[in-house]
Motif scaffolding. Structure first.
Motif, PDB file in Angstrom:
ATOM      1  N   VAL A 252       8.686  17.449  31.421  1.00 43.80           N
ATOM      2  CA  VAL A 252       8.261  18.658  30.711  1.00 43.80           C
ATOM      3  C   VAL A 252       8.000  19.790  31.698  1.00 43.80           C
ATOM      4  O   VAL A 252       8.441  20.928  31.498  1.00 43.80           O
ATOM      5  CB  VAL A 252       6.994  18.380  29.876  1.00 43.80           C
ATOM      6  N   LEU A 253       7.280  19.484  32.761  1.00 40.63           N
ATOM      7  CA  LEU A 253       6.942  20.515  33.744  1.00 40.63           C
ATOM      8  C   LEU A 253       8.173  20.972  34.535  1.00 40.63           C
ATOM      9  O   LEU A 253       8.268  22.134  34.931  1.00 40.63           O
ATOM     10  CB  LEU A 253       5.870  19.997  34.697  1.00 40.63           C
ATOM     11  N   ALA A 254       9.125  20.048  34.734  1.00 40.53           N
ATOM     12  CA  ALA A 254      10.326  20.387  35.492  1.00 40.53           C
ATOM     13  C   ALA A 254      11.297  21.224  34.673  1.00 40.53           C
ATOM     14  O   ALA A 254      12.019  22.070  35.217  1.00 40.53           O
ATOM     15  CB  ALA A 254      11.023  19.113  35.972  1.00 40.53           C
ATOM     16  N   ASN A 255      11.303  21.000  33.358  1.00 45.11           N
ATOM     17  CA  ASN A 255      12.248  21.728  32.502  1.00 45.11           C
ATOM     18  C   ASN A 255      11.567  22.081  31.183  1.00 45.11           C
ATOM     19  O   ASN A 255      11.827  21.467  30.144  1.00 45.11           O
ATOM     20  CB  ASN A 255      13.506  20.886  32.255  1.00 45.11           C
ATOM     21  N   PRO A 256      10.675  23.076  31.205  1.00 49.04           N
ATOM     22  CA  PRO A 256       9.939  23.447  29.993  1.00 49.04           C
ATOM     23  C   PRO A 256      10.845  23.863  28.830  1.00 49.04           C
ATOM     24  O   PRO A 256      10.527  23.589  27.677  1.00 49.04           O
ATOM     25  CB  PRO A 256       9.067  24.619  30.459  1.00 49.04           C
ATOM     26  N   ALA A 257      11.956  24.512  29.130  1.00 48.95           N
ATOM     27  CA  ALA A 257      12.847  24.967  28.060  1.00 48.95           C
ATOM     28  C   ALA A 257      13.417  23.785  27.291  1.00 48.95           C
ATOM     29  O   ALA A 257      13.455  23.796  26.050  1.00 48.95           O
ATOM     30  CB  ALA A 257      13.970  25.817  28.652  1.00 48.95           C
ATOM     31  N   GLN A 258      13.855  22.770  28.004  1.00 51.21           N
ATOM     32  CA  GLN A 258      14.405  21.578  27.349  1.00 51.21           C
ATOM     33  C   GLN A 258      13.333  20.853  26.549  1.00 51.21           C
ATOM     34  O   GLN A 258      13.563  20.415  25.416  1.00 51.21           O
ATOM     35  CB  GLN A 258      14.993  20.647  28.404  1.00 51.21           C
ATOM     36  N   ALA A 259      12.145  20.744  27.111  1.00 51.90           N
ATOM     37  CA  ALA A 259      11.043  20.084  26.413  1.00 51.90           C
ATOM     38  C   ALA A 259      10.671  20.835  25.147  1.00 51.90           C
ATOM     39  O   ALA A 259      10.334  20.242  24.119  1.00 51.90           O
ATOM     40  CB  ALA A 259       9.837  19.965  27.341  1.00 51.90           C
ATOM     41  N   ALA A 260      10.719  22.157  25.209  1.00 59.28           N
ATOM     42  CA  ALA A 260      10.368  22.974  24.052  1.00 59.28           C
ATOM     43  C   ALA A 260      11.357  22.759  22.914  1.00 59.28           C
ATOM     44  O   ALA A 260      10.969  22.680  21.739  1.00 59.28           O
ATOM     45  CB  ALA A 260      10.338  24.447  24.452  1.00 59.28           C
ATOM     46  N   VAL A 273       8.345  30.030  22.132  1.00 61.66           N
ATOM     47  CA  VAL A 273       6.878  30.042  22.087  1.00 61.66           C
ATOM     48  C   VAL A 273       6.322  28.765  22.707  1.00 61.66           C
ATOM     49  O   VAL A 273       5.384  28.801  23.518  1.00 61.66           O
ATOM     50  CB  VAL A 273       6.381  30.199  20.633  1.00 61.66           C
ATOM     51  N   VAL A 274       6.898  27.631  22.331  1.00 57.14           N
ATOM     52  CA  VAL A 274       6.457  26.354  22.897  1.00 57.14           C
ATOM     53  C   VAL A 274       6.650  26.353  24.407  1.00 57.14           C
ATOM     54  O   VAL A 274       5.762  25.939  25.168  1.00 57.14           O
ATOM     55  CB  VAL A 274       7.221  25.174  22.258  1.00 57.14           C
ATOM     56  N   GLU A 275       7.793  26.850  24.862  1.00 56.27           N
ATOM     57  CA  GLU A 275       8.076  26.893  26.299  1.00 56.27           C
ATOM     58  C   GLU A 275       7.021  27.714  27.046  1.00 56.27           C
ATOM     59  O   GLU A 275       6.490  27.279  28.076  1.00 56.27           O
ATOM     60  CB  GLU A 275       9.460  27.480  26.546  1.00 56.27           C
ATOM     61  N   ARG A 276       6.690  28.899  26.529  1.00 55.27           N
ATOM     62  CA  ARG A 276       5.717  29.759  27.213  1.00 55.27           C
ATOM     63  C   ARG A 276       4.324  29.139  27.224  1.00 55.27           C
ATOM     64  O   ARG A 276       3.543  29.364  28.150  1.00 55.27           O
ATOM     65  CB  ARG A 276       5.673  31.137  26.536  1.00 55.27           C
ATOM     66  N   SER A 277       4.004  28.347  26.230  1.00 57.63           N
ATOM     67  CA  SER A 277       2.661  27.769  26.138  1.00 57.63           C
ATOM     68  C   SER A 277       2.397  26.699  27.189  1.00 57.63           C
ATOM     69  O   SER A 277       1.241  26.437  27.535  1.00 57.63           O
ATOM     70  CB  SER A 277       2.446  27.172  24.747  1.00 57.63           C
ATOM     71  N   ILE A 278       3.442  26.079  27.686  1.00 57.35           N
ATOM     72  CA  ILE A 278       3.277  24.947  28.611  1.00 57.35           C
ATOM     73  C   ILE A 278       2.503  25.357  29.857  1.00 57.35           C
ATOM     74  O   ILE A 278       1.657  24.600  30.362  1.00 57.35           O
ATOM     75  CB  ILE A 278       4.652  24.348  28.957  1.00 57.35           C
ATOM     76  N   ALA A 279       2.740  26.554  30.334  1.00 57.80           N
ATOM     77  CA  ALA A 279       2.068  27.019  31.555  1.00 57.80           C
ATOM     78  C   ALA A 279       0.566  27.169  31.377  1.00 57.80           C
ATOM     79  O   ALA A 279      -0.180  27.186  32.367  1.00 57.80           O
ATOM     80  CB  ALA A 279       2.667  28.359  32.001  1.00 57.80           C
ATOM     81  N   PHE A 280       0.097  27.260  30.137  1.00 61.67           N
ATOM     82  CA  PHE A 280      -1.326  27.455  29.864  1.00 61.67           C
ATOM     83  C   PHE A 280      -2.010  26.193  29.333  1.00 61.67           C
ATOM     84  O   PHE A 280      -3.183  26.234  28.951  1.00 61.67           O
ATOM     85  CB  PHE A 280      -1.509  28.581  28.832  1.00 61.67           C
TER      86      PHE A 280
END
Length: 322
Positions: A252-260, A273-280
């Motif tokens: 997830v941390l390596a590829n947030p877009a794919q995880a989202a 939106v899901v992708e941007r939320s991962i950093a927080f």
């Protein structure tokens, strides 16, 4: 150098280790909240990270704390991301729940108009929307208010049944701020921007907690499993489950877009939106035993308000499944 004999020996050892893992019998459903840790569960299933212990694993979202508690109590949910205090409470009440890990070190924010509020103390006189009365966000808020020398009567708290309801209150101008988890905070900020409004995470509750309580993290949620499942798959199976989640978290941390993309449908949010939320979201996959000191400190703080929150006492060693 890895010669042929060493390679064969290593492969055999790995095969033997895998053969010792007892797989979950029947459908194995991982349940998660409408919040960021579920991104990791979704990735674990979509990426095949749990094949050694649960090759047919599926992922579903629970909609409310009441649904989650009912599922755990009745045994219809046997592997569930829950607020960590809920796992302790159910364990202490003899309901056969054990904690495998911690999956976030805190993902709560107070969202409001940019620049309108800068600290918990500045909530005095404001109107705040809070989802899930008498649940994790509410408990954390109460401690932060106490540390800021505020009483609940010093502001107006409007409780809502779900995070989207709290978000809508703020968008409609019915409240001054909203206490939300991720990805709800990110979704609200995006919706506001689309409507020509500027909202921001004006208070990072994790930083406020560190200042108020002296603890760097909020071990807010983790994966709980039923005692039945823990005994069925054994310690090796629980360890394999944990390893799969650790690998999924790293993915997830390596590829947030794919995880989202993998989790957006279940979370009912656009993938960006899901992708941007991962950093927080402060996502982790820390074994419960490794997080025990943080959990014990956190439970102690919650128990100062009311020991019944954690079931009357600190859970004993058996609570920590791994």
């Amino acid at each position: 150098m890895l010669n042929r004999r060493t390679f064969i020996a290593s492969a055999c050892a790995a095969a033997c280790a895998a053969s010792r893992i007892a797989r979950a019998s029947g459908p194995f459903v991982l349940w998660g909240p409408p919040a960021a840790p579920s991104i990791v569960l979704s990735q674990a299933v979509a990426g095949g990270f749990l094949k050694s212990v649960a090759p047919d694993a599926a992922f579903k979202v629970w909609k409310s704390p009441d649904e989650m508690r009912a599922g755990l109590s009745s045994g219809t949910m046997t592997a569930v991301i829950v607020p960590t205090y809920v796992a302790a409470n159910l364990y202490n009440r003899g309901l056969g729940v054990r904690l495998v890990n911690v999956m976030t070190d805190g993902l709560l924010y107070i969202v409001a108009a940019a620049g309108s509020v800068a600290s918990i103390a500045e909530l005095k006189g404001k109107r705040l929307a809070v989802p899930f009365r008498n649940d994790m966000p509410d408990f954390i808020l109460r401690r932060l208010l106490t540390a800021a020398r505020l009483k609940t009567g010093d502001l107006t708290i409007d409780y809502s049944g779900t995070p989207p309801e709290a978000a809508q209150m703020l968008l409609a101008g019915r409240v001054d701020a909203a206490l939300l988890s991720e990805p709800s905070s990110t979704a609200l900020i995006a919706r506001a921007a689309a409507a020509g409004k500027t909202l921001d995470r004006v208070i990072d509750c994790q930083k406020a907690w560190a200042l108020a309580e002296g603890h760097a993290t909020i071990p807010q949620a983790g994966l709980a499993v039923s005692t039945k499942v823990a005994e069925q798959i054994g310690r090796d199976g629980v360890a394999a489950l944990q390893q799969g989640l650790e690998n999924a978290m790293r993915a997830v941390l390596a590829n947030p877009a794919q995880a989202a993309v993998a989790s957006a449908s279940a979370l009912e949010l656009p993938a960006p939106v899901v992708e941007r939320s991962i950093a927080f979201s402060h996502l982790v996959a820390r074994p419960a035993s490794a997080a025990r000191a943080d959990l014990t400190a956190f439970f102690d703080v919650l128990a100062t308000e009311d020991a019944r929150i954690i079931g009357g006492k600190q859970p004993d060693e058996r609570f920590y499944a791994l």
